[in-house]
Design a protein around this motif. Structure first.
Motif, PDB file in Angstrom:
ATOM      1  N   VAL A  16       0.832  -1.275  -0.129  1.00 29.55           N
ATOM      2  CA  VAL A  16       0.115  -0.025  -0.152  1.00 29.55           C
ATOM      3  C   VAL A  16       0.725   1.235   0.187  1.00 29.55           C
ATOM      4  CG1 VAL A  16      -1.785   1.177   1.163  1.00 29.55           C
ATOM      5  CG2 VAL A  16      -1.878  -1.279   1.057  1.00 29.55           C
ATOM      6  N   LEU A  17       1.954   1.373   0.983  1.00 28.45           N
ATOM      7  CA  LEU A  17       2.915   2.497   1.012  1.00 28.45           C
ATOM      8  C   LEU A  17       3.603   2.791  -0.151  1.00 28.45           C
ATOM      9  CD1 LEU A  17       4.102   2.028   4.510  1.00 28.45           C
ATOM     10  CD2 LEU A  17       2.677   3.729   3.694  1.00 28.45           C
ATOM     11  N   VAL A  18       3.988   1.572  -1.048  1.00 23.66           N
ATOM     12  CA  VAL A  18       4.751   1.591  -2.336  1.00 23.66           C
ATOM     13  C   VAL A  18       3.842   2.238  -3.355  1.00 23.66           C
ATOM     14  CG1 VAL A  18       5.750   0.317  -4.166  1.00 23.66           C
ATOM     15  CG2 VAL A  18       6.252   0.068  -1.686  1.00 23.66           C
ATOM     16  N   PHE A  19       2.578   1.934  -3.349  1.00 28.04           N
ATOM     17  CA  PHE A  19       1.571   2.248  -4.269  1.00 28.04           C
ATOM     18  C   PHE A  19       1.188   3.764  -4.119  1.00 28.04           C
ATOM     19  CE2 PHE A  19       0.641  -2.252  -5.083  1.00 28.04           C
ATOM     20  CZ  PHE A  19       1.199  -2.517  -6.779  1.00 28.04           C
ATOM     21  N   GLU A  20       1.237   4.079  -2.874  1.00 28.27           N
ATOM     22  CA  GLU A  20       1.010   5.601  -2.465  1.00 28.27           C
ATOM     23  C   GLU A  20       2.038   6.472  -3.089  1.00 28.27           C
ATOM     24  OE1 GLU A  20      -1.290   6.544   1.437  1.00 28.27           O
ATOM     25  OE2 GLU A  20       0.096   4.782   1.775  1.00 28.27           O
ATOM     26  N   VAL A  21       3.235   6.056  -3.155  1.00 25.21           N
ATOM     27  CA  VAL A  21       4.317   6.827  -3.651  1.00 25.21           C
ATOM     28  C   VAL A  21       4.018   7.094  -5.171  1.00 25.21           C
ATOM     29  CG1 VAL A  21       6.776   6.935  -4.257  1.00 25.21           C
ATOM     30  CG2 VAL A  21       6.086   6.211  -1.799  1.00 25.21           C
ATOM     31  N   ILE A  22       3.763   5.929  -5.919  1.00 27.54           N
ATOM     32  CA  ILE A  22       3.246   6.037  -7.302  1.00 27.54           C
ATOM     33  C   ILE A  22       2.192   7.089  -7.759  1.00 27.54           C
ATOM     34  CG2 ILE A  22       2.510   4.937  -9.211  1.00 27.54           C
ATOM     35  CD1 ILE A  22       4.136   2.377  -8.023  1.00 27.54           C
ATOM     36  N   VAL A  23       1.201   6.713  -6.659  1.00 25.69           N
ATOM     37  CA  VAL A  23      -0.095   7.758  -7.014  1.00 25.69           C
ATOM     38  C   VAL A  23       0.252   9.241  -6.415  1.00 25.69           C
ATOM     39  CG1 VAL A  23      -2.302   8.167  -6.132  1.00 25.69           C
ATOM     40  CG2 VAL A  23      -1.650   5.977  -6.716  1.00 25.69           C
ATOM     41  N   PHE A  24       1.166   9.555  -5.532  1.00 28.32           N
ATOM     42  CA  PHE A  24       1.691  10.670  -5.283  1.00 28.32           C
ATOM     43  C   PHE A  24       2.197  11.494  -6.383  1.00 28.32           C
ATOM     44  CE2 PHE A  24       2.572   9.622  -0.213  1.00 28.32           C
ATOM     45  CZ  PHE A  24       1.097   9.455  -0.181  1.00 28.32           C
ATOM     46  N   TRP A  25       3.111  10.897  -7.241  1.00 33.08           N
ATOM     47  CA  TRP A  25       3.919  11.562  -8.288  1.00 33.08           C
ATOM     48  C   TRP A  25       2.943  11.437  -9.588  1.00 33.08           C
ATOM     49  CZ3 TRP A  25       7.699  14.634  -7.650  1.00 33.08           C
ATOM     50  CH2 TRP A  25       8.169  14.396  -6.415  1.00 33.08           C
ATOM     51  N   LEU A  26       2.002  10.450  -9.687  1.00 39.65           N
ATOM     52  CA  LEU A  26       1.077  10.859 -10.538  1.00 39.65           C
ATOM     53  C   LEU A  26       0.090  11.995 -10.382  1.00 39.65           C
ATOM     54  CD1 LEU A  26      -0.133   7.133 -11.232  1.00 39.65           C
ATOM     55  CD2 LEU A  26       1.292   8.673 -12.893  1.00 39.65           C
ATOM     56  N   GLY A  27      -0.364  12.242  -8.995  1.00 35.40           N
ATOM     57  CA  GLY A  27      -0.967  13.534  -8.675  1.00 35.40           C
ATOM     58  C   GLY A  27       0.140  14.887  -8.863  1.00 35.40           C
ATOM     59  N   PHE A  28       1.053  14.589  -8.796  1.00 39.77           N
ATOM     60  CA  PHE A  28       2.078  15.692  -9.246  1.00 39.77           C
ATOM     61  C   PHE A  28       1.623  16.416 -10.545  1.00 39.77           C
ATOM     62  CE2 PHE A  28       6.160  17.301 -11.047  1.00 39.77           C
ATOM     63  CZ  PHE A  28       6.552  18.477 -10.211  1.00 39.77           C
ATOM     64  N   ALA A  29       1.630  15.496 -11.424  1.00 41.09           N
ATOM     65  CA  ALA A  29       1.398  16.077 -12.931  1.00 41.09           C
ATOM     66  C   ALA A  29       0.013  16.798 -12.731  1.00 41.09           C
ATOM     67  CB  ALA A  29       1.297  15.160 -13.724  1.00 41.09           C
ATOM     68  N   GLY A  30      -0.856  16.144 -12.104  1.00 34.23           N
ATOM     69  CA  GLY A  30      -2.337  16.934 -11.887  1.00 34.23           C
ATOM     70  C   GLY A  30      -2.166  18.132 -11.115  1.00 34.23           C
ATOM     71  N   MET A  31      -1.142  18.307 -10.223  1.00 32.42           N
ATOM     72  CA  MET A  31      -1.201  19.588  -9.508  1.00 32.42           C
ATOM     73  C   MET A  31      -0.499  20.665 -10.279  1.00 32.42           C
ATOM     74  SD  MET A  31       0.579  18.086  -6.034  1.00 32.42           S
ATOM     75  CE  MET A  31      -0.298  16.628  -5.237  1.00 32.42           C
ATOM     76  N   VAL A  32       0.496  20.371 -11.146  1.00 30.08           N
ATOM     77  CA  VAL A  32       1.171  21.436 -11.956  1.00 30.08           C
ATOM     78  C   VAL A  32       0.171  21.623 -13.045  1.00 30.08           C
ATOM     79  CG1 VAL A  32       3.130  21.865 -13.186  1.00 30.08           C
ATOM     80  CG2 VAL A  32       3.354  20.842 -10.908  1.00 30.08           C
ATOM     81  N   GLN A  33      -0.198  20.801 -13.844  1.00 34.05           N
ATOM     82  CA  GLN A  33      -0.909  20.849 -15.093  1.00 34.05           C
ATOM     83  C   GLN A  33      -2.227  21.472 -14.932  1.00 34.05           C
ATOM     84  OE1 GLN A  33       0.391  20.826 -18.221  1.00 34.05           O
ATOM     85  NE2 GLN A  33       2.441  20.390 -17.246  1.00 34.05           N
ATOM     86  N   VAL A  34      -3.024  20.766 -14.202  1.00 33.79           N
ATOM     87  CA  VAL A  34      -4.529  21.021 -14.098  1.00 33.79           C
ATOM     88  C   VAL A  34      -4.729  22.176 -13.027  1.00 33.79           C
ATOM     89  CG1 VAL A  34      -6.721  19.799 -13.213  1.00 33.79           C
ATOM     90  CG2 VAL A  34      -5.038  18.726 -14.634  1.00 33.79           C
ATOM     91  N   ASP A  35      -4.200  22.209 -11.733  1.00 33.37           N
ATOM     92  CA  ASP A  35      -4.660  23.063 -10.750  1.00 33.37           C
ATOM     93  C   ASP A  35      -3.455  24.320 -10.688  1.00 33.37           C
ATOM     94  OD1 ASP A  35      -6.938  21.833  -9.941  1.00 33.37           O
ATOM     95  OD2 ASP A  35      -6.011  20.255  -9.324  1.00 33.37           O
ATOM     96  N   ASP A  36      -2.533  24.364 -11.726  1.00 31.32           N
ATOM     97  CA  ASP A  36      -1.742  25.420 -11.455  1.00 31.32           C
ATOM     98  C   ASP A  36      -0.949  25.538 -10.428  1.00 31.32           C
ATOM     99  OD1 ASP A  36      -2.039  26.072 -14.368  1.00 31.32           O
ATOM    100  OD2 ASP A  36      -3.933  27.325 -13.687  1.00 31.32           O
ATOM    101  N   VAL A  37      -0.625  24.467  -9.771  1.00 30.50           N
ATOM    102  CA  VAL A  37       0.316  24.789  -8.504  1.00 30.50           C
ATOM    103  C   VAL A  37       1.739  24.680  -8.855  1.00 30.50           C
ATOM    104  CG1 VAL A  37       1.074  23.482  -6.452  1.00 30.50           C
ATOM    105  CG2 VAL A  37      -1.456  23.133  -7.261  1.00 30.50           C
TER     106      VAL A  37
END
Length: 120
Positions: A16-37
């Motif tokens: 679970v913890l390893v998959f969370e790291v993957i999802v965190f970094w996939l979320g990074f793209a959404g933060m930058v591209q979609v939400d302009d963070v």
């Protein structure tokens, strides 16, 4: 609140913890591209959450990683402050973590009960 080193659910919790790291970094793209963070802000917070998860994964073997893992679940949910869909992902992973942990505790209880009763 930790599981015994021989508990088979420990491997599931590590996964679970390893998959969370993957999802965190996939979320990074959404933060930058979609939400302009800002890239730096997103990288900082995703990095912190990722480090927590990796440290927790390493610490589960010794037992001290469980509090860090619970903190990782909080961090996963809080990433929703940067992009709202991470609230959903954080909650989903926190539920998976909690359910896996509870099942691990039940296995320990059942094993201890059978051990005391002398049954296999």
């Amino acid at each position: 609140m930790k599981l015994t080193p021989t508990n088979p659910m420990r491997s599931a919790l590590m996964s679970v913890l390893v998959f969370e790291v993957i999802v965190f970094w996939l979320g990074f793209a959404g933060m930058v591209q979609v939400d302009d963070v800002a890239v730096g802000t997103a990288a900082l917070w995703v990095g912190v959450a990722s480090v927590l998860a990796v440290v927790a994964t390493a610490g589960l073997r010794k037992g001290w990683g469980y509090p860090v893992a619970w903190l990782t679940q909080v961090a996963a949910i809080l990433l929703g402050l940067l992009t709202p869909w991470m609230y959903a992902m954080g909650i989903v992973f926190a539920l998976i973590w909690t359910i896996s942990f509870v099942l691990g505790k039940r296995l320990e209880t059942r094993f201890n009960h059978h051990k005391e009763a002398g049954t296999p």
